[in-house]
Design a protein around this motif. Structure first.
Motif, PDB file in Angstrom:
ATOM      1  N   HIS A   5       5.488  -1.339  34.681  1.00 11.62           N
ATOM      2  CA  HIS A   5       6.036  -1.688  33.363  1.00 11.62           C
ATOM      3  C   HIS A   5       6.668  -3.078  33.446  1.00 11.62           C
ATOM      4  O   HIS A   5       7.682  -3.271  34.115  1.00 11.62           O
ATOM      5  CB  HIS A   5       7.068  -0.663  32.918  1.00 11.62           C
ATOM      6  CG  HIS A   5       7.572  -0.877  31.527  1.00 11.62           C
ATOM      7  ND1 HIS A   5       8.643  -0.192  31.023  1.00 11.62           N
ATOM      8  CD2 HIS A   5       7.157  -1.690  30.511  1.00 11.62           C
ATOM      9  CE1 HIS A   5       8.883  -0.564  29.774  1.00 11.62           C
ATOM     10  NE2 HIS A   5       7.986  -1.484  29.450  1.00 11.62           N
ATOM     11  N   LEU A   7       8.355  -6.314  31.458  1.00 16.15           N
ATOM     12  CA  LEU A   7       9.073  -6.747  30.261  1.00 16.15           C
ATOM     13  C   LEU A   7       8.949  -8.258  30.132  1.00 16.15           C
ATOM     14  O   LEU A   7       9.175  -8.985  31.099  1.00 16.15           O
ATOM     15  CB  LEU A   7      10.557  -6.365  30.356  1.00 16.15           C
ATOM     16  CG  LEU A   7      11.426  -6.810  29.179  1.00 16.15           C
ATOM     17  CD1 LEU A   7      11.036  -6.055  27.903  1.00 16.15           C
ATOM     18  CD2 LEU A   7      12.898  -6.610  29.503  1.00 16.15           C
ATOM     19  N   ARG A  30       1.548  -1.451  31.650  1.00 21.80           N
ATOM     20  CA  ARG A  30       2.309  -1.455  30.394  1.00 21.80           C
ATOM     21  C   ARG A  30       3.114  -2.755  30.297  1.00 21.80           C
ATOM     22  O   ARG A  30       3.820  -3.131  31.230  1.00 21.80           O
ATOM     23  CB  ARG A  30       3.236  -0.246  30.419  1.00 21.80           C
ATOM     24  CG  ARG A  30       4.124  -0.094  29.244  1.00 21.80           C
ATOM     25  CD  ARG A  30       4.942   1.190  29.426  1.00 21.80           C
ATOM     26  NE  ARG A  30       5.972   1.298  28.435  1.00 21.80           N
ATOM     27  CZ  ARG A  30       7.034   2.071  28.566  1.00 21.80           C
ATOM     28  NH1 ARG A  30       7.200   2.810  29.653  1.00 21.80           N
ATOM     29  NH2 ARG A  30       7.935   2.123  27.621  1.00 21.80           N
ATOM     30  N   THR A  32       5.801  -4.752  27.693  1.00 26.45           N
ATOM     31  CA  THR A  32       6.664  -4.703  26.519  1.00 26.45           C
ATOM     32  C   THR A  32       7.202  -6.089  26.241  1.00 26.45           C
ATOM     33  O   THR A  32       7.700  -6.765  27.145  1.00 26.45           O
ATOM     34  CB  THR A  32       7.854  -3.736  26.733  1.00 26.45           C
ATOM     35  OG1 THR A  32       7.349  -2.429  26.997  1.00 26.45           O
ATOM     36  CG2 THR A  32       8.751  -3.700  25.508  1.00 26.45           C
ATOM     37  N   GLU A  83       3.574  -3.308  23.793  1.00 29.84           N
ATOM     38  CA  GLU A  83       4.626  -2.680  23.018  1.00 29.84           C
ATOM     39  C   GLU A  83       5.571  -3.793  22.592  1.00 29.84           C
ATOM     40  O   GLU A  83       5.737  -4.778  23.319  1.00 29.84           O
ATOM     41  CB  GLU A  83       5.374  -1.662  23.876  1.00 29.84           C
ATOM     42  CG  GLU A  83       4.495  -0.541  24.362  1.00 29.84           C
ATOM     43  CD  GLU A  83       5.198   0.365  25.361  1.00 29.84           C
ATOM     44  OE1 GLU A  83       6.441   0.298  25.492  1.00 29.84           O
ATOM     45  OE2 GLU A  83       4.496   1.136  26.015  1.00 29.84           O
ATOM     46  N   VAL A  85       9.494  -4.796  20.804  1.00 27.13           N
ATOM     47  CA  VAL A  85      10.836  -4.340  20.490  1.00 27.13           C
ATOM     48  C   VAL A  85      11.656  -5.535  20.028  1.00 27.13           C
ATOM     49  O   VAL A  85      11.547  -6.623  20.592  1.00 27.13           O
ATOM     50  CB  VAL A  85      11.516  -3.725  21.736  1.00 27.13           C
ATOM     51  CG1 VAL A  85      12.929  -3.279  21.421  1.00 27.13           C
ATOM     52  CG2 VAL A  85      10.697  -2.601  22.311  1.00 27.13           C
ATOM     53  N   GLU A  87      15.712  -6.338  19.433  1.00 28.24           N
ATOM     54  CA  GLU A  87      17.085  -5.875  19.626  1.00 28.24           C
ATOM     55  C   GLU A  87      18.035  -6.986  19.177  1.00 28.24           C
ATOM     56  O   GLU A  87      17.652  -8.150  19.121  1.00 28.24           O
ATOM     57  CB  GLU A  87      17.356  -5.564  21.103  1.00 28.24           C
ATOM     58  CG  GLU A  87      16.497  -4.465  21.681  1.00 28.24           C
ATOM     59  CD  GLU A  87      16.979  -3.079  21.338  1.00 28.24           C
ATOM     60  OE1 GLU A  87      18.130  -2.941  20.872  1.00 28.24           O
ATOM     61  OE2 GLU A  87      16.209  -2.130  21.543  1.00 28.24           O
ATOM     62  N   TYR A  98      17.927  -3.401  28.618  1.00 26.75           N
ATOM     63  CA  TYR A  98      16.595  -2.862  28.361  1.00 26.75           C
ATOM     64  C   TYR A  98      15.906  -2.488  29.679  1.00 26.75           C
ATOM     65  O   TYR A  98      15.273  -1.439  29.784  1.00 26.75           O
ATOM     66  CB  TYR A  98      15.749  -3.851  27.556  1.00 26.75           C
ATOM     67  CG  TYR A  98      14.522  -3.189  26.990  1.00 26.75           C
ATOM     68  CD1 TYR A  98      14.551  -2.607  25.735  1.00 26.75           C
ATOM     69  CD2 TYR A  98      13.342  -3.107  27.731  1.00 26.75           C
ATOM     70  CE1 TYR A  98      13.436  -1.951  25.226  1.00 26.75           C
ATOM     71  CE2 TYR A  98      12.229  -2.456  27.226  1.00 26.75           C
ATOM     72  CZ  TYR A  98      12.281  -1.885  25.977  1.00 26.75           C
ATOM     73  OH  TYR A  98      11.186  -1.229  25.475  1.00 26.75           O
ATOM     74  N   ALA A 101      17.355   0.796  30.902  1.00 28.50           N
ATOM     75  CA  ALA A 101      17.130   1.967  30.051  1.00 28.50           C
ATOM     76  C   ALA A 101      15.663   2.371  29.915  1.00 28.50           C
ATOM     77  O   ALA A 101      15.383   3.488  29.465  1.00 28.50           O
ATOM     78  CB  ALA A 101      17.712   1.713  28.658  1.00 28.50           C
ATOM     79  N   HIS A 102      14.724   1.503  30.300  1.00 30.09           N
ATOM     80  CA  HIS A 102      13.315   1.786  29.995  1.00 30.09           C
ATOM     81  C   HIS A 102      12.375   1.704  31.199  1.00 30.09           C
ATOM     82  O   HIS A 102      11.184   1.440  31.035  1.00 30.09           O
ATOM     83  CB  HIS A 102      12.834   0.841  28.883  1.00 30.09           C
ATOM     84  CG  HIS A 102      13.535   1.087  27.585  1.00 30.09           C
ATOM     85  ND1 HIS A 102      14.687   0.438  27.233  1.00 30.09           N
ATOM     86  CD2 HIS A 102      13.259   1.947  26.586  1.00 30.09           C
ATOM     87  CE1 HIS A 102      15.079   0.872  26.049  1.00 30.09           C
ATOM     88  NE2 HIS A 102      14.243   1.792  25.645  1.00 30.09           N
ATOM     89  N   ASP A 103      12.862   1.930  32.372  1.00 31.31           N
ATOM     90  CA  ASP A 103      12.021   1.968  33.576  1.00 31.31           C
ATOM     91  C   ASP A 103      11.155   0.725  33.750  1.00 31.31           C
ATOM     92  O   ASP A 103       9.996   0.807  34.149  1.00 31.31           O
ATOM     93  CB  ASP A 103      11.132   3.217  33.588  1.00 31.31           C
ATOM     94  CG  ASP A 103      11.951   4.486  33.699  1.00 31.31           C
ATOM     95  OD1 ASP A 103      12.951   4.476  34.443  1.00 31.31           O
ATOM     96  OD2 ASP A 103      11.592   5.478  33.034  1.00 31.31           O
ATOM     97  N   VAL A 104      11.708  -0.420  33.445  1.00 28.83           N
ATOM     98  CA  VAL A 104      11.015  -1.694  33.680  1.00 28.83           C
ATOM     99  C   VAL A 104      11.120  -2.011  35.165  1.00 28.83           C
ATOM    100  O   VAL A 104      12.190  -1.856  35.766  1.00 28.83           O
ATOM    101  CB  VAL A 104      11.666  -2.824  32.833  1.00 28.83           C
ATOM    102  CG1 VAL A 104      11.134  -4.187  33.230  1.00 28.83           C
ATOM    103  CG2 VAL A 104      11.448  -2.558  31.348  1.00 28.83           C
TER     104      VAL A 104
END
Length: 143
Positions: A5, A7, A30, A32, A83, A85, A87, A98, A101-104
């Motif tokens: 993942h 980011l 993935r 984001t 994905e 987002v 914020e 982030y 909280a989001h397994d990045v």
């Protein structure tokens, strides 16, 4: 180990756009995209210079929507899905929160040089320097 993942914080700058391109090309996982809208009353925003108001908040929301739309278009051009987002908050703090909280497990971001402060800040930029120094995951800074 390859990340699962990634980011990519985007602020609409050319270096951030380059970071997205690099992340999409290098990592088959993935991805984001995160755009952080700085509150108008925060020190980094224009709130300290100009009057705040609904028009300025709407401008910030419109800018975030454009950044996200451009990111989606870039991903579509190379047949990738992302994905997205948006914020609100301090950019470095929001990115770090982030990640937690989001397994990045990898951050790819643009760096911006500044004229003041330490050599790291001049080479990477304030937000990138904070994220590199505090993130519990690998951070790639695109320059």
């Amino acid at each position: 180990m390859a990340p699962s993942h990634v980011l990519v914080p985007l602020d609409g700058s050319p270096l951030a756009d380059d970071a997205l391109t690099q992340a999409l090309e290098l990592f088959d996982c993935r991805v984001t995209v995160l755009n952080v809208v700085t509150p108008l009353d925060a020190g980094m925003s224009e709130g300290g210079i100009l009057e705040s108001g609904e028009e300025r908040r709407q401008d910030a929301r419109d800018r975030a929507a454009r950044v996200i739309s451009q990111a989606r278009s870039r991903a579509t051009e190379i047949d990738r899905e992302i994905e997205t987002v948006v914020e609100t908050g301090d950019p470095a703090e929001t990115i770090l929160e982030y990640v937690d909280a989001h397994d990045v497990d990898h951050v790819v971001m643009g760096g911006h040089g500044g004229e003041r402060g330490s050599i790291a800040r001049r080479l990477l930029g304030t937000v990138a320097t904070s994220v590199v120094g505090e993130a519990p995951v690998t951070v790639t800074v695109v320059r």
